[in-house]
Scaffold this motif. Structure first.
Motif, PDB file in Angstrom:
ATOM      1  N   GLY A 243      29.725  -5.408  -2.684  1.00 21.47           N
ATOM      2  CA  GLY A 243      30.756  -4.471  -2.200  1.00 21.47           C
ATOM      3  C   GLY A 243      30.477  -3.961  -0.797  1.00 21.47           C
ATOM      4  N   LYS A 244      31.472  -3.262  -0.259  1.00 21.40           N
ATOM      5  CA  LYS A 244      31.326  -2.690   1.085  1.00 21.40           C
ATOM      6  C   LYS A 244      30.258  -1.604   1.044  1.00 21.40           C
ATOM      7  CE  LYS A 244      36.019  -3.629   2.666  1.00 21.40           C
ATOM      8  NZ  LYS A 244      37.339  -3.074   2.972  1.00 21.40           N
ATOM      9  N   GLN A 245      29.328  -1.709   1.973  1.00 16.71           N
ATOM     10  CA  GLN A 245      28.204  -0.754   2.046  1.00 16.71           C
ATOM     11  C   GLN A 245      27.488  -0.614   0.696  1.00 16.71           C
ATOM     12  OE1 GLN A 245      30.494   2.525   3.660  1.00 16.71           O
ATOM     13  NE2 GLN A 245      29.669   2.128   5.701  1.00 16.71           N
ATOM     14  N   ALA A 246      27.412  -1.752  -0.022  1.00 15.91           N
ATOM     15  CA  ALA A 246      26.717  -1.832  -1.328  1.00 15.91           C
ATOM     16  C   ALA A 246      27.303  -0.866  -2.362  1.00 15.91           C
ATOM     17  CB  ALA A 246      25.225  -1.593  -1.163  1.00 15.91           C
ATOM     18  N   LYS A 251      27.617   1.263  -8.120  1.00 16.07           N
ATOM     19  CA  LYS A 251      28.392   1.703  -9.303  1.00 16.07           C
ATOM     20  C   LYS A 251      27.867   1.023 -10.572  1.00 16.07           C
ATOM     21  CE  LYS A 251      32.912   2.655  -7.238  1.00 16.07           C
ATOM     22  NZ  LYS A 251      34.260   2.069  -7.031  1.00 16.07           N
ATOM     23  N   ILE A 252      27.616  -0.280 -10.470  1.00  8.94           N
ATOM     24  CA  ILE A 252      27.104  -1.037 -11.622  1.00  8.94           C
ATOM     25  C   ILE A 252      25.733  -0.492 -12.032  1.00  8.94           C
ATOM     26  CG2 ILE A 252      26.272  -3.319 -12.384  1.00  8.94           C
ATOM     27  CD1 ILE A 252      28.463  -4.473 -10.375  1.00  8.94           C
ATOM     28  N   ARG A 253      24.882  -0.282 -11.048  1.00  7.78           N
ATOM     29  CA  ARG A 253      23.523   0.207 -11.317  1.00  7.78           C
ATOM     30  C   ARG A 253      23.539   1.579 -11.990  1.00  7.78           C
ATOM     31  NH1 ARG A 253      20.079   3.507  -8.771  1.00  7.78           N
ATOM     32  NH2 ARG A 253      21.352   3.691  -6.887  1.00  7.78           N
ATOM     33  N   LEU A 254      24.318   2.500 -11.451  1.00  5.47           N
ATOM     34  CA  LEU A 254      24.357   3.866 -11.995  1.00  5.47           C
ATOM     35  C   LEU A 254      24.946   3.903 -13.404  1.00  5.47           C
ATOM     36  CD1 LEU A 254      25.419   5.925  -8.839  1.00  5.47           C
ATOM     37  CD2 LEU A 254      23.148   5.794  -9.884  1.00  5.47           C
ATOM     38  N   SER A 255      25.990   3.089 -13.619  1.00  3.00           N
ATOM     39  CA  SER A 255      26.626   3.040 -14.940  1.00  3.00           C
ATOM     40  C   SER A 255      25.666   2.460 -15.984  1.00  3.00           C
ATOM     41  CB  SER A 255      27.905   2.199 -14.856  1.00  3.00           C
ATOM     42  OG  SER A 255      28.563   2.186 -16.083  1.00  3.00           O
ATOM     43  N   ALA A 256      24.972   1.376 -15.615  1.00  2.00           N
ATOM     44  CA  ALA A 256      24.004   0.753 -16.533  1.00  2.00           C
ATOM     45  C   ALA A 256      22.820   1.688 -16.782  1.00  2.00           C
ATOM     46  CB  ALA A 256      23.527  -0.576 -15.962  1.00  2.00           C
TER      47      ALA A 256
END
Length: 298
Positions: A243-246, A251-256
């Motif tokens: 994604g733009k600017q990671a 989002k994936i990391r925080l949700s997991a």
């Protein structure tokens, strides 16, 4: 006291609610669930042990028309479960009309000559009149061992289903220890939770082209460090995942991380990396490496 045990295959087309049913039976999240087809990629056993019965429910990938070697392997996993089960629970989305995929599965059930429970799922979305109509239509198609209307999402009729399955299990010993609820370990479940977040947060072809590998895990008294690798097939998919600017990978990391903290009951420090493996879904060595081949396929 007579003890019974046996294998119950949960089979059906994609998005019928098979994994939701497994989780409802066990009252715990064993299999990931998303609205995307082919969320389930492995046969996952969920083990329910009571005083006089051990039910081993095998959640299977949705049977579909394959476009890759991965799809063929997923179908083979489901066919193996159908052939080896003591009972087949065919889960159908009761809101969908009968189609070619159902016709194909109906033939599989007839050929297996194994008791078949037809599970009409998602009845919470139907009126009584609609449900009666669906029941009558299915009764004409085949002499099912039992037809069970349920709502896996709302856990409606689950206890009744267990009561009716029990007499069809063989008399025999307990096959797994009392405290075992799945045949897949924690590492597999961690990788699946990460993949689930990718499925929820990305669109189009990206979710289907993703595999997740846990590369490293360090357990400490109050925390766990996990490094995971997300595999995609194309550089463009890698760009979307980061994604733009990671932003997307964050989002994936925080949700997991949030779900893993609840599951593992410790602080989780998750690092995610993305790597391109071109056309991995058609490469048998990669399917084996990522855990998507039955032993007979290798």
């Amino acid at each position: 006291m007579t003890y019974r045990s046996g294998f119950i295959a949960i089979v059906g087309r994609p998005n019928a609610g098979k994994s939701t049913l497994l989780n409802a039976i066990l009252k715990e999240k064993i299999a990931i669930t998303t609205p995307k087809p082919q969320t389930t990629r492995n046969n996952i056993s969920g083990i329910l042990t009571t005083e006089d019965t051990q039910y081993i429910f095998v959640d299977t990938p949705g049977i579909h028309k394959p476009k890759h070697e991965l799809g063929k392997s997923l179908n083979r996993s489901a066919y193996t479960a159908i052939a080896e089960a003591d009972i087949n629970c065919w889960v159908v989305d009761a809101t969908q009309s009968f189609g070619g995929g159902d016709e194909f599965l109906l033939e599989k059930m007839k050929q297996s000559k194994i008791p078949c429970f037809l599970i009409l799922n998602k009845i919470d979305l139907l009126s009584k009149e609609e449900l009666i109509k669906v029941l009558l239509e299915w009764q004409k198609r085949y002499d099912f061992t039992e037809i069970f209307p349920i709502s896996a999402l709302k856990s409606d009729n689950i206890e009744e289903l267990l009561k009716n399955v029990k007499p069809y299990l063989q008399e025999g010993p307990q096959l797994f220890p009392n405290d075992m609820i799945s045949d897949h370990g924690e590492t597999f479940q961690i990788s699946e939770i990460i993949r689930e977040k990718v499925l929820y947060l990305t669109n189009e072809e990206v979710p289907h082209s993703v595999a997740v590998i846990i590369e490293n895990r360090q357990d400490y008294e109050k925390s766990i460090d996990i490094q995971a690798l997300i595999i995609v097939e194309r550089s463009s998919q890698k760009a979307i995942l980061i994604g733009k600017q990671a932003d997307m990978i964050r989002k994936i990391r925080l949700s997991a991380q949030k779900e893993l903290k609840l599951k593992l009951k410790k602080k989780v420090n998750l690092e995610l990396f993305v790597r391109v493996e071109k056309n991995w879904r058609n490469r048998m060595n990669k399917l084996a490496q990522f855990g998507y081949l039955e032993r007979d396929d290798e």
